[in-house]
Write a protein that holds these residues in place. Structure first.
Motif, mmCIF file in Angstrom:
data_model
loop_
_atom_site.group_PDB
_atom_site.id
_atom_site.type_symbol
_atom_site.label_atom_id
_atom_site.label_comp_id
_atom_site.label_asym_id
_atom_site.label_seq_id
_atom_site.Cartn_x
_atom_site.Cartn_y
_atom_site.Cartn_z
ATOM 1 N N SER A 10 2.847 -13.657 8.563
ATOM 2 C CA SER A 10 4.304 -12.345 7.953
ATOM 3 C C SER A 10 3.799 -11.061 7.777
ATOM 4 C CB SER A 10 4.099 -13.093 6.177
ATOM 5 O OG SER A 10 4.092 -14.454 6.217
ATOM 6 N N GLU A 11 1.911 -11.029 8.415
ATOM 7 C CA GLU A 11 1.529 -9.798 8.616
ATOM 8 C C GLU A 11 1.698 -9.077 9.787
ATOM 9 O OE1 GLU A 11 0.911 -8.046 6.180
ATOM 10 O OE2 GLU A 11 1.378 -9.783 4.734
ATOM 11 N N ARG A 12 1.252 -10.304 10.684
ATOM 12 C CA ARG A 12 0.828 -9.924 12.266
ATOM 13 C C ARG A 12 2.442 -9.832 13.202
ATOM 14 N NH1 ARG A 12 -0.659 -14.271 15.165
ATOM 15 N NH2 ARG A 12 -1.059 -12.723 17.208
ATOM 16 N N ILE A 13 3.839 -9.727 12.570
ATOM 17 C CA ILE A 13 4.964 -9.528 12.871
ATOM 18 C C ILE A 13 5.353 -7.871 12.634
ATOM 19 C CG2 ILE A 13 5.505 -12.324 13.063
ATOM 20 C CD1 ILE A 13 7.966 -11.712 10.690
ATOM 21 N N ARG A 14 4.999 -7.509 12.493
ATOM 22 C CA ARG A 14 5.766 -5.968 11.799
ATOM 23 C C ARG A 14 5.120 -5.462 12.304
ATOM 24 N NH1 ARG A 14 9.624 -7.436 8.546
ATOM 25 N NH2 ARG A 14 9.253 -9.239 7.109
ATOM 26 N N THR A 15 4.339 -5.403 13.305
ATOM 27 C CA THR A 15 3.740 -3.931 14.549
ATOM 28 C C THR A 15 4.547 -3.750 14.707
ATOM 29 O OG1 THR A 15 2.980 -6.040 16.486
ATOM 30 C CG2 THR A 15 1.474 -5.508 14.365
ATOM 31 N N SER A 16 4.442 -2.195 15.580
ATOM 32 C CA SER A 16 5.249 -1.980 16.723
ATOM 33 C C SER A 16 6.058 -2.626 18.022
ATOM 34 C CB SER A 16 4.716 -1.033 17.152
ATOM 35 O OG SER A 16 4.822 0.209 16.054
ATOM 36 N N GLU A 17 4.959 -3.161 18.526
ATOM 37 C CA GLU A 17 5.016 -3.482 19.974
ATOM 38 C C GLU A 17 5.650 -5.206 19.473
ATOM 39 O OE1 GLU A 17 2.410 -6.110 23.377
ATOM 40 O OE2 GLU A 17 1.473 -5.835 20.731
ATOM 41 N N VAL A 18 5.854 -5.847 18.719
ATOM 42 C CA VAL A 18 6.668 -6.771 18.268
ATOM 43 C C VAL A 18 7.842 -6.771 17.898
ATOM 44 C CG1 VAL A 18 6.251 -9.131 16.830
ATOM 45 C CG2 VAL A 18 4.514 -8.341 17.877
ATOM 46 N N SER A 19 7.915 -5.974 17.225
ATOM 47 C CA SER A 19 9.769 -4.995 16.671
ATOM 48 C C SER A 19 10.006 -4.839 18.008
ATOM 49 C CB SER A 19 9.177 -3.570 16.601
ATOM 50 O OG SER A 19 8.686 -4.000 14.411
ATOM 51 N N MET A 20 9.733 -4.054 19.483
ATOM 52 C CA MET A 20 10.109 -3.463 20.566
ATOM 53 C C MET A 20 10.136 -5.058 20.809
ATOM 54 S SD MET A 20 10.398 -0.496 20.063
ATOM 55 C CE MET A 20 11.537 -0.427 22.226
ATOM 56 N N ALA A 21 9.257 -5.498 21.159
ATOM 57 C CA ALA A 21 10.071 -7.176 21.432
ATOM 58 C C ALA A 21 10.991 -8.101 21.269
ATOM 59 C CB ALA A 21 8.470 -8.326 22.052
ATOM 60 N N ALA A 22 11.192 -7.894 19.627
ATOM 61 C CA ALA A 22 11.862 -8.550 19.409
ATOM 62 C C ALA A 22 13.334 -7.995 19.788
ATOM 63 C CB ALA A 22 11.605 -8.599 17.079
ATOM 64 N N SER A 23 13.828 -6.300 19.961
ATOM 65 C CA SER A 23 15.100 -5.858 19.933
ATOM 66 C C SER A 23 15.645 -6.896 20.786
ATOM 67 C CB SER A 23 14.200 -4.867 19.664
ATOM 68 O OG SER A 23 15.452 -4.365 19.955
ATOM 69 N N LYS A 24 14.708 -7.342 22.311
ATOM 70 C CA LYS A 24 14.897 -7.532 23.482
ATOM 71 C C LYS A 24 14.465 -8.691 23.267
ATOM 72 C CE LYS A 24 15.353 -7.176 27.596
ATOM 73 N NZ LYS A 24 17.122 -5.909 27.798
ATOM 74 N N THR A 25 14.471 -10.100 22.656
ATOM 75 C CA THR A 25 14.312 -11.395 22.995
ATOM 76 C C THR A 25 15.832 -11.720 21.796
ATOM 77 O OG1 THR A 25 12.932 -11.289 20.848
ATOM 78 C CG2 THR A 25 12.054 -11.526 23.470
ATOM 79 N N SER A 26 16.005 -10.800 21.143
ATOM 80 C CA SER A 26 17.086 -11.431 20.102
ATOM 81 C C SER A 26 18.200 -10.757 20.816
ATOM 82 C CB SER A 26 17.096 -10.621 18.552
ATOM 83 O OG SER A 26 17.269 -9.075 18.958
ATOM 84 N N SER A 27 17.740 -10.409 21.785
ATOM 85 C CA SER A 27 19.927 -10.238 22.441
ATOM 86 C C SER A 27 20.070 -11.190 23.522
ATOM 87 C CB SER A 27 19.595 -9.101 23.144
ATOM 88 O OG SER A 27 19.185 -9.074 24.376
ATOM 89 N N TYR A 28 19.020 -12.338 23.515
ATOM 90 C CA TYR A 28 19.457 -13.635 23.994
ATOM 91 C C TYR A 28 20.355 -14.161 23.407
ATOM 92 C CZ TYR A 28 15.894 -11.205 27.328
ATOM 93 O OH TYR A 28 14.857 -10.293 27.977
#
Length: 450
Positions: free
Chosen positions: A85-103
């Motif tokens: 729950s805490e680890r997923i809130r970083t900027s790096e994860v946010s940018m990666a999620a923006s990309k992977t969630s488009s698949y």
């Protein structure tokens, strides 16, 4: 029929914080879909998978196990058995999620879980395509937004508090870049549903934003839904059911020291009281169970715990935690946690379920107050609500002695057969179901007190 609220909006609009608070105020389940997508992005980053490579990401999806859990009333994200729950809130994860969630395959992977939660509960679900793709038939759709500068300002404060060294300009650039990615991706792009109500929080405080969303939901629930809710109050769920996993066990050393202490206390109590135990075969060997007992004395939690192999937790009136620091430390060490009588605070339910989920047993006195004459009084629904929410067994207990408790007093503790909510057909927290299980518990306790 369940009520679904779809809340969409751009990154940094405060969707998670506002939706979570509004859901609590409404008594709904909060579902943070963004956290699900972030967990997949985190998995890929941890495994060294290039999140720009769609085929590589999709190939690793079978190795991902995402679950939502609720601890102390808060949603937790469990990724392959780990709370992230805490680890997923970083900027790096946010940018990666923006990309992977488009698949498309990633979205398909989570779609079933999201729709299943919505089908079974009154919810507020937030994300970027909830009203347009995930829940197109939601009764209320809200598009939460704010200016890019205001969102960057809020996000910067959050990141700084977490210890990240980053500038306002960097955060603003990330916000704008993510907006562009989210709005222009081919699969489920960010956009406002045609029937969504826009709520702009740029000039609102957090509390004002929460109130705005809450009022929007209340004002826009279809009349037929309100009528149904009003006419079927006996079947209306008070809280969502969230069965405990029964997988968690206490740390070995904690369990070891408890066992040693328990045998020492058993010896002391056998010397001080003429105590005996009946129905010990009914005591579960694992944790995560509720022991519901009549209430005769302050010794009752100890009497019950003497034969339980797993440590207990129990509710104690809030006043006891304000006597002195030594007494407070003592009762906390023995598993007590405070409850404010008559406050209507549901957090005590969340705390109770949390204790059960962690593998502890829970002792509850349904009468609420001690009986001076030994007669069993009227039970309250708290024990029934906790049992229904956690979907765990309740062991009825009868504590028997005459007059006042004193040296060498004869005490008999009887444990009844466990009551399983599922065996009684209790699958909701509706008043009807709670009354049924409460009556079953109290009837069993009365039989054990004689």
């Amino acid at each position: 029929m369940t009520i679904n609220v779809a809340l969409d909006g751009p990154s940094g609009a405060g969707k998670s914080t506002i939706a979570r608070a509004a859901a609590k105020k409404l008594g709904y389940v909060y579902v943070d879909t963004g956290a699900m997508y972030r967990s997949i992005a985190l998995f890929m980053l941890d495994k060294g998978v290039d999140t720009e490579d769609e085929q590589a990401v999709v190939a690793h999806l079978p190795d991902v196990d995402v679950k939502l859990a609720y601890e102390n009333g808060e949603q937790r994200v469990i990724l392959n058995g780990e709370d992230v729950s805490e680890r997923i809130r970083t900027s790096e994860v946010s940018m990666a999620a923006s990309k992977t969630s488009s698949y498309p395959k990633v979205r398909e992977f989570l779609l079933g879980l999201q729709k299943d939660i919505a089908k079974k509960n009154n919810i507020i679900m937030d994300g970027r395509d909830i009203g347009t793709v995930i829940l197109p038939d939601a009764q209320v759709k809200i598009f939460l937004t704010a200016s890019a500068e205001k969102r960057a300002e809020r996000r910067l404060k959050e990141l700084v508090e977490k210890g990240e060294d980053i500038s306002f300009e960097e955060v603003l650039a990330d916000i704008k870049k993510r907006d562009e990615q989210d709005m222009n991706r081919e699969t489920a792009p960010l956009k406002k549903a045609e029937d969504a109500i826009e709520v702009d929080t740029s000039e609102l405080t957090l509390e004002e934003s929460i109130d705005a969303v809450y009022n929007t939901v209340v004002s826009n629930i279809p009349k037929e839904e309100k009528a149904e809710k009003k006419t079927s109050s006996r079947d209306r769920e008070l809280m969502p059911v969230r069965p405990i996993s029964k997988k968690h066990k206490l740390f070995f050393l904690h369990q070891f020291f408890y066992t040693v202490l328990r045998y020492i206390v058993i010896g002391i109590y056998h010397i001080y009281y003429n105590i005996s135990f009946e129905g010990k075969e009914n005591i579960p060997k694992d944790g995560g169970n509720i022991f519901a007992s009549n209430h005769r004395s302050y010794q009752d939690p100890v009497f019950i715990a003497l034969q339980t192999r797993v440590p207990i937790s129990y509710m104690a009136k809030d006043e006891l935690f304000h006597k002195n620091i030594f007494f407070t430390a003592l009762i906390k060490a023995f598993g007590a946690f405070p409850v404010v009588r008559g406050s209507g605070d549901t957090s005590v339910i969340d705390t109770s379920v949390e204790k059960l989920e962690k593998g502890r047993n829970l002792v509850i006195f349904p009468e609420g107050t001690r009986s001076k004459d030994g007669k069993v009084g009227k039970g309250k629904t708290g024990v029934a609500l906790i049992a229904a929410v956690a979907q765990t067994k309740v062991v009825p207990v009868g504590i028997n002695f005459e007059g006042k408790l004193k040296f060498r007093k004869k005490v008999v503790v009887r444990y009844g057969a466990p009551i399983d909510p599922k065996a009684l057909g209790i699958t909701t927290t509706s008043p009807r179901d709670l009354k049924k299980i409460k009556n079953e518990i109290m009837e069993n306790i009365i039989e054990l007190v004689h």
